[in-house]
Design an enzyme around this catalytic site. Structure first.
Site, PDB file in Angstrom:
ATOM      1  N   HIS A 121       5.373   4.676  -0.912  1.00 14.24           N
ATOM      2  CA  HIS A 121       5.354   5.217   0.262  1.00 14.24           C
ATOM      3  C   HIS A 121       4.264   4.641   0.981  1.00 14.24           C
ATOM      4  O   HIS A 121       4.083   4.188   2.018  1.00 14.24           O
ATOM      5  CB  HIS A 121       5.079   6.809   0.265  1.00 14.24           C
ATOM      6  CG  HIS A 121       4.889   7.339   1.469  1.00 14.24           C
ATOM      7  ND1 HIS A 121       5.705   8.184   2.324  1.00 14.24           N
ATOM      8  CD2 HIS A 121       3.514   7.337   2.367  1.00 14.24           C
ATOM      9  CE1 HIS A 121       5.170   8.401   3.392  1.00 14.24           C
ATOM     10  NE2 HIS A 121       4.037   8.128   3.537  1.00 14.24           N
ATOM     11  N   GLU A 122       2.956   4.461   0.300  1.00 11.31           N
ATOM     12  CA  GLU A 122       1.720   3.680   0.900  1.00 11.31           C
ATOM     13  C   GLU A 122       1.840   2.610   0.852  1.00 11.31           C
ATOM     14  O   GLU A 122       1.283   1.915   1.840  1.00 11.31           O
ATOM     15  CB  GLU A 122       0.390   4.200   0.083  1.00 11.31           C
ATOM     16  CG  GLU A 122       0.076   5.845  -0.240  1.00 11.31           C
ATOM     17  CD  GLU A 122      -0.076   6.457   1.177  1.00 11.31           C
ATOM     18  OE1 GLU A 122      -0.474   5.586   2.284  1.00 11.31           O
ATOM     19  OE2 GLU A 122      -0.029   7.492   1.335  1.00 11.31           O
ATOM     20  N   HIS A 170       3.557   1.575   4.049  1.00 10.72           N
ATOM     21  CA  HIS A 170       2.724   1.687   5.143  1.00 10.72           C
ATOM     22  C   HIS A 170       1.927   0.130   5.107  1.00 10.72           C
ATOM     23  O   HIS A 170       1.829  -0.544   6.384  1.00 10.72           O
ATOM     24  CB  HIS A 170       1.807   2.556   5.133  1.00 10.72           C
ATOM     25  CG  HIS A 170       2.317   4.022   5.519  1.00 10.72           C
ATOM     26  ND1 HIS A 170       3.147   4.151   6.619  1.00 10.72           N
ATOM     27  CD2 HIS A 170       2.092   5.173   5.032  1.00 10.72           C
ATOM     28  CE1 HIS A 170       3.532   5.435   6.565  1.00 10.72           C
ATOM     29  NE2 HIS A 170       2.596   6.322   5.270  1.00 10.72           N
TER      30      HIS A 170
END
Length: 220
Positions: free
Chosen positions: A30-31, A34
């Site tokens: 998820h990170e 980004h």
């Protein structure tokens, strides 16, 4: 029903280890979503900070990881990764860029949910769930945890991704008022919702997760 069938007879320690592994990988990706999107849009910060990597150690927050361990043992799993610092001034269109970078984290979770959900669907269709139980359990946990992370992060309050996405889609004047209010009250609302024990977040997210699981597995 699917979850009960796959996890039936699985020891608590095994469930804990599987859930912990899946949650760590899912939060890290998820990170990474980004970070890589911000990098591609021109922000050098994530690369300088060493965030353009799939290595979980680069994305995990120590306290957030401890929270993951404690809550996974309790049976529900709650924690967080180290936020990716994004500087929208490097983007050609700062507001559009923030929407894209904010969306890419949940989209990474959706991709993981689809891959492992379709794998589990194949295992169910071919009758291999009980023949390959460990793979089935991992697939189910990847499906459920990533859908949960996606829907949770899309809640439209700060500091969650949903708040940034909604802000970027609003007219500028309304966005500024929304940001001012949500950066002040959003974290408090989130903390109260998570730790009040009232089950508010569960009541909001669970129906969406259940419907998505059934759709991906062809049960709807």
């Amino acid at each position: 029903r699917v979850e009960r069938g796959v996890m039936e007879g699985s020891p608590r320690l095994e469930n804990f280890v599987i859930g912990l592994i899946v949650l760590v990988i899912s939060i890290s990706l998820h990170e990474f979503g980004h970070a890589i999107s911000a990098d591609k849009l021109g922000d050098p910060g994530p690369r300088r900070a060493g965030r353009i990597t799939l290595y979980p150690g680069a994305h995990l927050d120590p306290f957030g990881f401890l929270m993951i361990c404690f809550t996974m043992w309790a049976g529900f799993g709650l924690g967080w990764g180290r936020p990716v610092m994004v500087d929208s001034r490097y983007f050609g269109n700062p507001r559009k860029g923030m929407v894209i970078t904010s969306l890419c984290g949940p989209l990474m979770n959706l991709a993981l949910a689809l891959v492992f959900g379709l794998l589990l669907r194949v295992l169910i269709m071919t009758g291999q769930v009980t023949a390959i139980p460990l793979l089935s359990r991992f697939a189910l946990q990847f499906l459920v945890i990533n859908l949960s992370l996606m829907f949770f992060n899309l809640i439209p309050i700060h500091p969650l991704d949903g708040g940034k996405i909604l802000s970027g889609l609003m007219p500028l004047s309304l966005s500024e008022k929304f940001d001012s209010m949500m950066w002040q009250w959003g974290p408090i609302i989130l903390l109260v919702s998570c730790f009040s024990g009232a089950g508010f977040l569960s009541s909001v997210i669970s129906p969406a997760v259940i419907s998505a699981v059934e759709f991906i597995l062809g049960k709807s």
